[in-house]
Design a protein around this motif. Sequence first.
Motif, PDB file in Angstrom:
ATOM      1  N   GLN A 111       7.420   9.218  -3.860  1.00 47.78           N
ATOM      2  CA  GLN A 111       6.363   8.741  -4.739  1.00 47.78           C
ATOM      3  C   GLN A 111       5.928   9.818  -5.726  1.00 47.78           C
ATOM      4  O   GLN A 111       5.642   9.528  -6.894  1.00 47.78           O
ATOM      5  CB  GLN A 111       5.186   8.242  -3.900  1.00 47.78           C
ATOM      6  CG  GLN A 111       5.536   6.997  -3.089  1.00 47.78           C
ATOM      7  CD  GLN A 111       4.533   6.684  -1.994  1.00 47.78           C
ATOM      8  OE1 GLN A 111       3.480   7.331  -1.897  1.00 47.78           O
ATOM      9  NE2 GLN A 111       4.841   5.701  -1.152  1.00 47.78           N
TER      10      GLN A 111
ATOM     11  N   ARG B   7       0.841  -1.205   0.000  1.00 50.20           N
ATOM     12  CA  ARG B   7       0.000   0.000   0.000  1.00 50.20           C
ATOM     13  C   ARG B   7       0.869   1.245   0.000  1.00 50.20           C
ATOM     14  O   ARG B   7       2.079   1.182   0.267  1.00 50.20           O
ATOM     15  CB  ARG B   7      -0.929   0.016   1.215  1.00 50.20           C
ATOM     16  CG  ARG B   7      -0.219  -0.010   2.566  1.00 50.20           C
ATOM     17  CD  ARG B   7      -1.201   0.232   3.685  1.00 50.20           C
ATOM     18  NE  ARG B   7      -0.605   0.109   5.008  1.00 50.20           N
ATOM     19  CZ  ARG B   7      -1.119   0.683   6.098  1.00 50.20           C
ATOM     20  NH1 ARG B   7      -2.209   1.414   6.006  1.00 50.20           N
ATOM     21  NH2 ARG B   7      -0.532   0.517   7.270  1.00 50.20           N
ATOM     22  N   ASN B   8       0.236   2.385  -0.303  1.00 47.85           N
ATOM     23  CA  ASN B   8       0.949   3.671  -0.297  1.00 47.85           C
ATOM     24  C   ASN B   8       0.219   4.732   0.517  1.00 47.85           C
ATOM     25  O   ASN B   8       0.405   5.927   0.298  1.00 47.85           O
ATOM     26  CB  ASN B   8       1.159   4.164  -1.733  1.00 47.85           C
ATOM     27  CG  ASN B   8      -0.154   4.412  -2.456  1.00 47.85           C
ATOM     28  OD1 ASN B   8      -1.243   4.248  -1.883  1.00 47.85           O
ATOM     29  ND2 ASN B   8      -0.073   4.800  -3.712  1.00 47.85           N
ATOM     30  N   ASN B   9      -0.624   4.274   1.446  1.00 52.15           N
ATOM     31  CA  ASN B   9      -1.401   5.216   2.255  1.00 52.15           C
ATOM     32  C   ASN B   9      -1.164   5.058   3.751  1.00 52.15           C
ATOM     33  O   ASN B   9      -1.978   5.479   4.563  1.00 52.15           O
ATOM     34  CB  ASN B   9      -2.892   5.056   1.945  1.00 52.15           C
ATOM     35  CG  ASN B   9      -3.409   3.645   2.253  1.00 52.15           C
ATOM     36  OD1 ASN B   9      -2.623   2.758   2.606  1.00 52.15           O
ATOM     37  ND2 ASN B   9      -4.699   3.436   2.106  1.00 52.15           N
ATOM     38  N   SER B  10      -0.039   4.436   4.111  1.00 53.74           N
ATOM     39  CA  SER B  10       0.266   4.277   5.531  1.00 53.74           C
ATOM     40  C   SER B  10       0.778   5.595   6.106  1.00 53.74           C
ATOM     41  O   SER B  10       1.049   6.569   5.376  1.00 53.74           O
ATOM     42  CB  SER B  10       1.326   3.188   5.728  1.00 53.74           C
ATOM     43  OG  SER B  10       2.592   3.647   5.262  1.00 53.74           O
TER      44      SER B  10
ATOM     45  N   ARG C  69       6.199  10.393   0.738  1.00 48.93           N
ATOM     46  CA  ARG C  69       5.319  11.133  -0.171  1.00 48.93           C
ATOM     47  C   ARG C  69       6.084  11.798  -1.307  1.00 48.93           C
ATOM     48  O   ARG C  69       5.705  11.722  -2.472  1.00 48.93           O
ATOM     49  CB  ARG C  69       4.528  12.181   0.622  1.00 48.93           C
ATOM     50  CG  ARG C  69       3.571  13.015  -0.229  1.00 48.93           C
ATOM     51  CD  ARG C  69       2.725  13.910   0.666  1.00 48.93           C
ATOM     52  NE  ARG C  69       3.567  14.709   1.542  1.00 48.93           N
ATOM     53  CZ  ARG C  69       4.139  15.870   1.186  1.00 48.93           C
ATOM     54  NH1 ARG C  69       3.967  16.330  -0.032  1.00 48.93           N
ATOM     55  NH2 ARG C  69       4.873  16.555   2.040  1.00 48.93           N
TER      56      ARG C  69
ATOM     57  N   ASN D  56       1.279   8.146  -9.031  1.00 49.11           N
ATOM     58  CA  ASN D  56       0.179   7.230  -9.336  1.00 49.11           C
ATOM     59  C   ASN D  56       0.616   5.794  -9.598  1.00 49.11           C
ATOM     60  O   ASN D  56      -0.183   4.983 -10.061  1.00 49.11           O
ATOM     61  CB  ASN D  56      -0.591   7.719 -10.576  1.00 49.11           C
ATOM     62  CG  ASN D  56      -1.397   8.967 -10.303  1.00 49.11           C
ATOM     63  OD1 ASN D  56      -1.717   9.266  -9.155  1.00 49.11           O
ATOM     64  ND2 ASN D  56      -1.715   9.717 -11.347  1.00 49.11           N
TER      65      ASN D  56
ATOM     66  N   ASP E 174       4.068   6.391   4.551  1.00 48.63           N
ATOM     67  CA  ASP E 174       3.963   6.942   3.197  1.00 48.63           C
ATOM     68  C   ASP E 174       3.698   8.442   3.253  1.00 48.63           C
ATOM     69  O   ASP E 174       4.282   9.217   2.492  1.00 48.63           O
ATOM     70  CB  ASP E 174       2.835   6.248   2.423  1.00 48.63           C
ATOM     71  CG  ASP E 174       3.168   4.806   2.090  1.00 48.63           C
ATOM     72  OD1 ASP E 174       4.167   4.590   1.384  1.00 48.63           O
ATOM     73  OD2 ASP E 174       2.443   3.913   2.540  1.00 48.63           O
ATOM     74  N   LYS E 175       2.812   8.849   4.152  1.00 45.02           N
ATOM     75  CA  LYS E 175       2.439  10.260   4.236  1.00 45.02           C
ATOM     76  C   LYS E 175       3.548  11.117   4.837  1.00 45.02           C
ATOM     77  O   LYS E 175       3.776  12.256   4.416  1.00 45.02           O
ATOM     78  CB  LYS E 175       1.158  10.399   5.060  1.00 45.02           C
ATOM     79  CG  LYS E 175      -0.046   9.738   4.391  1.00 45.02           C
ATOM     80  CD  LYS E 175      -1.255   9.701   5.309  1.00 45.02           C
ATOM     81  CE  LYS E 175      -2.422   8.972   4.636  1.00 45.02           C
ATOM     82  NZ  LYS E 175      -3.579   8.824   5.535  1.00 45.02           N
TER      83      LYS E 175
END
Length: 709
Positions: free
Chosen positions: A432, A418-421, A429, A438, A424-425
């Motif tokens: 990415q 996933r990329n919403n942990s 961020r 995307n 990641d934030k």
Amino acid sequence: MTEAMHFQEWLRSLYSSAGLKGSELEDFWSVLRLPVSTSSLLGLGALASLTAYWLMTRPRPMPPPCDLQSQSVAVGGNPSCRRSALLKDDKLLDFYFDDIRTGYDMFLRGLQITGDGPCLGFRKPGQPYEWISYTEVAQQAVALGSGLLAKGCQANPQQFIGVFGQNSPQWTISELACYTYSMALVPLYDTLGLESIIHILNLTEISLVICDREEKAASLLEIKEKGSTPTLSCLVVCKDLSPELVERGRKSEVDVLKLDELMDLGRQNLRDPVSPQPQDLAVVCFTSGTTGKPKGAMITHGNIASNTSSVIKILEGSFEIKQDDVSISYLPLAHMFERMIQLSMFCHGARVGFYQGDISLLMDDIKTLKPTFFPVVPRLLNRIYDKILSSVNSPFRRALLHFAVRRKQAELSAGIVRNNSLWDKLVFRKIQASMGGNLRFVLTASAPISPTVLSFLRATLGCLIFEGYGQTECTAGCTFSLPGDWSSGHVGAPLPCAMVKVVDIPEMDYYAKNGAGEICIRGPCVFKGYLRDPEKSAEALESDGWLHTGDVGQWLPNGTLRIIDRKKHIFKLSQGEYIAPEKIENVYMRCATVLQVFVHGDSLESFLIGIVVPNPEVFVTWAKDQGFVGSYEELCQNPDLTKIVMKDMQAVGKVAGLKSFEQIKALHLHPEMFSVANGLLTPTLKSRRVDIRRAFQEQISSIYSKTTH
């Protein structure tokens, strides 16, 4: 029933719907049985609601398509010969969709899905992407194909059409025009060199070549003027064309015209499509020619369909290419890897955006295009990895980055991508965003990648990163890592279209009974041989269809394949020890200071030496930590620093298990990267070993004359 009992019953149903089962649910239920006062229900209810929300939205592992501890199955009880565990029996996969059996069928499926939706994208400097629709692409392919027929070409697989240029919409439309009328495509590319291009044109007896620029057409016309290519009679230029070149062509009896003119001719003489059959030749893909003359691998439409079908089969249930997916096209279309990516996108009605043609602008193209699908080679992933690490310059940020990577890697080991942990934030961020923000799918192939780099980027990019293995002669891939298996150090299990075995190499001490040997492939993805070269075809293909790859593999206990060596480039040292330089180079690439390395040995010498291009992203800073100051070029010339680099490489080699005679004993630091432009890499970014050895002959001779062992 009391209010508390009603509340407890509601909580139980809430937790059950959140997915709690067995002991998890019982643990919560034991808490709910405790006495609850009415006054505490509100606070407990809020806590329970938050807990249930987390449980319902928590990340879940990707379901694997099979038991990840048994990803391939022994064929006929022979553990050295294996096929995909996704198959019901030993019958290999030819087609995923019954009615999609050719490259032409794959594009028509996308046309049916998307119609007037975007298909091919391009951009001008500093501008957004412009798009050509599926309908427009189909119309242009018919116009171009009809134009080819009007110029005397035949609608059959023995008609070869040359395409000479960088990736562009016109390149792909030319390919589709060939498929629309059952012609065979022959890609040409700059780094082949003049002699190889003459060899290809004469071997295929090509009469017509489509060129992206006038300069390429002029180079082919010059060959014709010298009488070297007697069959060449028509040159088509995609962009601006001068009257002078047209006149030069007329004098040499070569028709030179613009692509638009050929399409207009086709529109005036429209012909119905002549659909190819699976057994028909689609492409003659010439090898990069690392040694000797290029060989033309004959790839059929059935080869293409089986290869793409196998990837679709592996991904079903876990990843589906959608209409709004977009791939960035920059890897050479003259080779099968990029072409198979594009056809896979077309089959699902997705989009392909082309880079501007300048690799230095690729990251800007990526930020503008915002691709969801990124085909890549390990060298580029290494650069991305190095750039990320070099951008973190404070101890705190470095510690935070590595902690965040470890946390994401822990999720990966549980099958969660996933990329919403939170990490990641907070941490990833910007990383990415530099890749467009995307990305859903990355596929790396063409060479081994360091497990450290692969694991790191899987964590930081937060998307699926698959690794595959194959070669032109098996259309593109023969193994592929499975969804849910985010371990590294292997190239996955056999594709459903391929049976893979390892065979003995006694001179290198590899034996199939130990699960290691030369990798051989059989199945509907394997090519039909080299064009008009029965001798080379017999060397590569056994009579029963087994393709010898020249690579050395080892079966792992979970049924995946690890690439451990290379057979084709082995040589002996003076004491009789066999050396496989590519294996050693892959080990040394793990050294932080090394960007590129070429290992050289001679049968008259007793030891190995290396030509090393230091990593410019880290080399100057690293050298300063060692007490050396200067520019990148100056540091490359420092003999004391050279010795330290070699000691670091030897330490990495020792950890990796290199034998003493496999370690380099001297090296030369070179400040300029090996590249396609300087002729030291093939278009697929493999080392041109003969050319590198020739380019550094002076340094090699000097090192051997000065070094004793």
